[in-house]
Scaffold this motif. Structure first.
Motif, PDB file in Angstrom:
ATOM      1  N   PHE A 125       0.818  -1.211   0.000  1.00 30.75           N
ATOM      2  CA  PHE A 125       0.000   0.000   0.000  1.00 30.75           C
ATOM      3  C   PHE A 125       0.852   1.261   0.000  1.00 30.75           C
ATOM      4  CE2 PHE A 125      -2.043   3.367   2.558  1.00 30.75           C
ATOM      5  CZ  PHE A 125      -3.069   3.706   1.689  1.00 30.75           C
ATOM      6  N   LEU A 126       1.781   1.361   0.946  1.00 34.87           N
ATOM      7  CA  LEU A 126       2.550   2.600   1.064  1.00 34.87           C
ATOM      8  C   LEU A 126       3.466   2.807  -0.140  1.00 34.87           C
ATOM      9  CD1 LEU A 126       2.539   4.863   3.050  1.00 34.87           C
ATOM     10  CD2 LEU A 126       4.473   3.852   4.227  1.00 34.87           C
ATOM     11  N   ALA A 127       3.958   1.720  -0.730  1.00 35.42           N
ATOM     12  CA  ALA A 127       4.770   1.843  -1.945  1.00 35.42           C
ATOM     13  C   ALA A 127       3.933   2.436  -3.071  1.00 35.42           C
ATOM     14  CB  ALA A 127       5.334   0.488  -2.346  1.00 35.42           C
ATOM     15  N   ASN A 128       2.659   2.039  -3.148  1.00 31.38           N
ATOM     16  CA  ASN A 128       1.772   2.601  -4.162  1.00 31.38           C
ATOM     17  C   ASN A 128       1.510   4.077  -3.901  1.00 31.38           C
ATOM     18  OD1 ASN A 128       1.608   0.101  -5.372  1.00 31.38           O
ATOM     19  ND2 ASN A 128      -0.306  -0.461  -4.372  1.00 31.38           N
ATOM     20  N   VAL A 129       1.421   4.449  -2.620  1.00 34.61           N
ATOM     21  CA  VAL A 129       1.287   5.868  -2.271  1.00 34.61           C
ATOM     22  C   VAL A 129       2.529   6.638  -2.712  1.00 34.61           C
ATOM     23  CG1 VAL A 129       1.147   7.512  -0.358  1.00 34.61           C
ATOM     24  CG2 VAL A 129      -0.289   5.457  -0.337  1.00 34.61           C
ATOM     25  N   MET A 130       3.698   6.083  -2.390  1.00 30.47           N
ATOM     26  CA  MET A 130       4.947   6.777  -2.685  1.00 30.47           C
ATOM     27  C   MET A 130       5.201   6.912  -4.179  1.00 30.47           C
ATOM     28  SD  MET A 130       5.808   7.649   0.255  1.00 30.47           S
ATOM     29  CE  MET A 130       7.327   8.472  -0.222  1.00 30.47           C
ATOM     30  N   GLU A 131       4.615   6.011  -4.980  1.00 25.15           N
ATOM     31  CA  GLU A 131       4.768   6.129  -6.434  1.00 25.15           C
ATOM     32  C   GLU A 131       4.140   7.402  -6.981  1.00 25.15           C
ATOM     33  OE1 GLU A 131       3.404   2.690  -8.479  1.00 25.15           O
ATOM     34  OE2 GLU A 131       5.160   1.482  -7.945  1.00 25.15           O
ATOM     35  N   LYS A 132       3.206   7.993  -6.203  1.00 20.85           N
ATOM     36  CA  LYS A 132       2.633   9.277  -6.605  1.00 20.85           C
ATOM     37  C   LYS A 132       3.598  10.415  -6.316  1.00 20.85           C
ATOM     38  CE  LYS A 132      -1.555   7.394  -7.236  1.00 20.85           C
ATOM     39  NZ  LYS A 132      -1.234   6.014  -6.915  1.00 20.85           N
ATOM     40  N   LEU A 133       4.603  10.160  -5.472  1.00 16.50           N
ATOM     41  CA  LEU A 133       5.521  11.209  -5.028  1.00 16.50           C
ATOM     42  C   LEU A 133       6.928  11.018  -5.553  1.00 16.50           C
ATOM     43  CD1 LEU A 133       4.325  11.152  -1.302  1.00 16.50           C
ATOM     44  CD2 LEU A 133       3.699  12.858  -3.022  1.00 16.50           C
ATOM     45  N   GLU A 134       7.342   9.782  -5.740  1.00 14.24           N
ATOM     46  CA  GLU A 134       8.678   9.488  -6.251  1.00 14.24           C
ATOM     47  C   GLU A 134       8.653   8.162  -6.995  1.00 14.24           C
ATOM     48  OE1 GLU A 134      10.736   9.669  -2.519  1.00 14.24           O
ATOM     49  OE2 GLU A 134      10.409   7.556  -2.108  1.00 14.24           O
ATOM     50  N   LEU A 135       9.647   7.961  -7.856  1.00 17.97           N
ATOM     51  CA  LEU A 135       9.680   6.781  -8.715  1.00 17.97           C
ATOM     52  C   LEU A 135      10.496   5.656  -8.086  1.00 17.97           C
ATOM     53  CD1 LEU A 135      10.226   8.744 -11.993  1.00 17.97           C
ATOM     54  CD2 LEU A 135       8.341   7.167 -11.643  1.00 17.97           C
ATOM     55  N   ASN A 136      10.062   4.427  -8.351  1.00 14.36           N
ATOM     56  CA  ASN A 136      10.801   3.254  -7.892  1.00 14.36           C
ATOM     57  C   ASN A 136      11.181   2.424  -9.120  1.00 14.36           C
ATOM     58  OD1 ASN A 136      11.827   0.971  -6.706  1.00 14.36           O
ATOM     59  ND2 ASN A 136      10.088   0.596  -5.364  1.00 14.36           N
ATOM     60  N   PHE A 137      12.481   2.339  -9.398  1.00 15.73           N
ATOM     61  CA  PHE A 137      12.966   1.649 -10.592  1.00 15.73           C
ATOM     62  C   PHE A 137      13.420   0.213 -10.307  1.00 15.73           C
ATOM     63  CE2 PHE A 137      13.946   6.192 -11.530  1.00 15.73           C
ATOM     64  CZ  PHE A 137      13.090   6.339 -12.605  1.00 15.73           C
ATOM     65  N   TYR A 138      13.002  -0.330  -9.160  1.00 13.24           N
ATOM     66  CA  TYR A 138      13.504  -1.645  -8.753  1.00 13.24           C
ATOM     67  C   TYR A 138      13.276  -2.711  -9.821  1.00 13.24           C
ATOM     68  CZ  TYR A 138      14.263  -5.845  -5.975  1.00 13.24           C
ATOM     69  OH  TYR A 138      14.726  -7.060  -5.518  1.00 13.24           O
ATOM     70  N   SER A 139      12.127  -2.686 -10.470  1.00 11.07           N
ATOM     71  CA  SER A 139      11.801  -3.733 -11.452  1.00 11.07           C
ATOM     72  C   SER A 139      12.252  -3.380 -12.868  1.00 11.07           C
ATOM     73  CB  SER A 139      10.293  -4.001 -11.455  1.00 11.07           C
ATOM     74  OG  SER A 139       9.579  -2.840 -11.831  1.00 11.07           O
TER      75      SER A 139
END
Length: 445
Positions: A67-81
């Motif tokens: 959930f919180l990772a999905n929230v943070m995707e609105k604020l910053e990018l996650n390139f892990y995958s």
């Protein structure tokens, strides 16, 4: 205020009988059944909602998510995958397109070492992909790539960067703007509405680590959650989370148990498998030793905490069996255990899981999205056995489905694939594992 829902197909998922009506009071269900047996007194202000022949069913429950990772995707990018610069570029452009804040920065995290070492990220590309200041951090957070606007704004000397690459970004981290409380609240609201639009009212945060504790403390103290969130801290952080939160809901949040990561996703070539991956010529690798996993499971049993095991390859599930082989069945059965992912679980393991009373939660769209990649890695004969949902249900193993939802279209796609086992190109992919729509609903609710 009470509401009465009637004149439609009402599915409870508990029996074949469809009740005539559902009565709620302040959004809590207080009656399900036939009208003639309802003894609830209604007032003039209560509502009668005519379903007009439509279907009413229970909300969906997320069997695994972040959930919180999905929230943070609105604020910053996650390139892990992300495994290519093209995937990164697409994420950056989508982020910029959907971000409405003024003068925002593009902050990205978890750029893979392979992409850093490949030399494909250049100053020219960094400057062309967005007009906003951009910082892309490596997985360890110690190095980064910056475009010229970010270099200028952070006052990074030219001799500290090479083609946009900063070997030591740590002295400048405090200068990088972070999101405001208002932006965080807005991101939580947008993410919540995305879940609600998909019919999901209970979600998971399947791997809580130390750095998200202040964020969860904030959202709970300020009562920001509108849907139920179940969190699973990892072993190293469980006690710290347990000091703040318990196994009972408080402002829509509770701890569901402990999370253990056995391996990574198949599509990221991080799964630990019995058969060799033809692309990198390896069997993958376990995330931690068998003894460590045994110690964590024993701690979980002693403290009465359910287990959420992230295991995608069949060899990682074998490791789970080895880790528990000397534990008594009585102690092992004392806590609920769920394996999430289980993409490449093998048929012989299903029978063993049934004896272990272990539940399964499949990423319902993983083969749909990555089936051709699985085939390239392990060959068609093994790949089409990915997500053996039908076999699992046939053995009466409690089985759930989940997928990352950005719109209700994702739920529709999950239904379509699980009912037909057809890939986007129309190719059949393990037809024996398709299941009925009723069973899909049962797995989602």
């Amino acid at each position: 205020m009470k509401k009465v829902y009637y004149n439609g197909t009402i599915l409870t998922m508990e029996s074949r009988h469809c009740p005539e009506c559902v009565v709620t009071e302040d959004d809590t269900i207080i009656y399900v059944g036939d009208k003639k047996h309802c003894t609830i007194t209604m007032s003039a202000t209560d509502q009668y909602i005519d379903l007009q022949g439509k279907t009413l069913l229970p909300s969906f429950m997320e069997a695994n998510g972040y959930f919180l990772a999905n929230v943070m995707e609105k604020l910053e990018l996650n390139f892990y995958s992300c495994r290519s610069i093209t995937e990164m570029e697409q994420k950056i452009q989508e982020f910029c397109q959907h971000t409405s804040y003024q003068n925002f920065w593009v902050i990205g995290k978890n750029v893979s070492p392979e992409l850093i070492q490949s030399g494909t990220i250049t100053q020219e590309w960094l400057n062309s992909v967005t007009d906003h200041a951009m910082v892309l951090l490596s997985i360890d957070g110690k190095s980064a790539y910056c475009n010229k606007l970010a270099l200028h704004t952070l006052h990074i000397p030219d001799n500290h960067s090479q083609n946009g690459y900063i070997a030591n970004i740590e002295p400048y981290l405090d200068k990088i703007p972070t999101y405001s409380i208002e932006e965080l609240d807005d991101a939580i609201e947008k993410t919540t509405q995305e879940y609600f639009a998909c019919g999901i009212t209970t979600v998971q945060d399947g791997f809580l680590v130390e750095n998200v504790l202040p964020l969860y403390t904030y959202v709970i103290e300020k009562d920001k959650l509108k849907l139920n969130v179940i969190g699973y801290p990892d072993f190293d952080n469980f006690v710290e989370f347990g000091d703040y939160f318990g196994n009972e809901y408080h402002h829509h949040f509770r701890l569901g148990g402990m999370s253990i990561l056995l391996d990574g996703k198949v599509e990221n070539q991080q799964a630990h498998t019995r058969c060799r991956n033809k692309i990198d010529d390896t069997y993958g690798y376990p995330n931690q030793s068998t003894k460590t996993i045994t110690d964590q499971i024993e701690w979980s049993i002693q403290n009465g905490q359910p287990l959420l095991l992230h295991a995608y390859g069949d060899a990682s599930i074998d490791q789970y069996f080895r880790a528990t082989q000397f534990l008594s069945k009585q102690s092992l059965f004392s806590i609920p255990t769920t394996i999430v992912g289980a993409t490449m679980i093998d048929m012989d393991q299903l029978q063993k899981l049934k004896r272990y009373h272990t539940h399964l939660a499949f990423d319902g769209l993983a083969p749909y999205q990555h089936g051709l990649s699985y085939q390239a890695m392990y060959g068609k004969q093994r790949a089409v056995m990915a997500n053996p949902i039908h076999a699992s249900l046939s053995k009466k193993i409690p089985t759930s489905l989940y997928t990352k939802c950005s719109s209700f279209r994702d739920i529709q796609t999950l239904f379509s694939f699980c009912a037909t086992r057809k890939l986007p190109n129309g190719m059949s992919f393990g037809r024996k594992e398709k299941i009925s729509c009723k069973k899909i609903l049962q797995c989602l609710t």
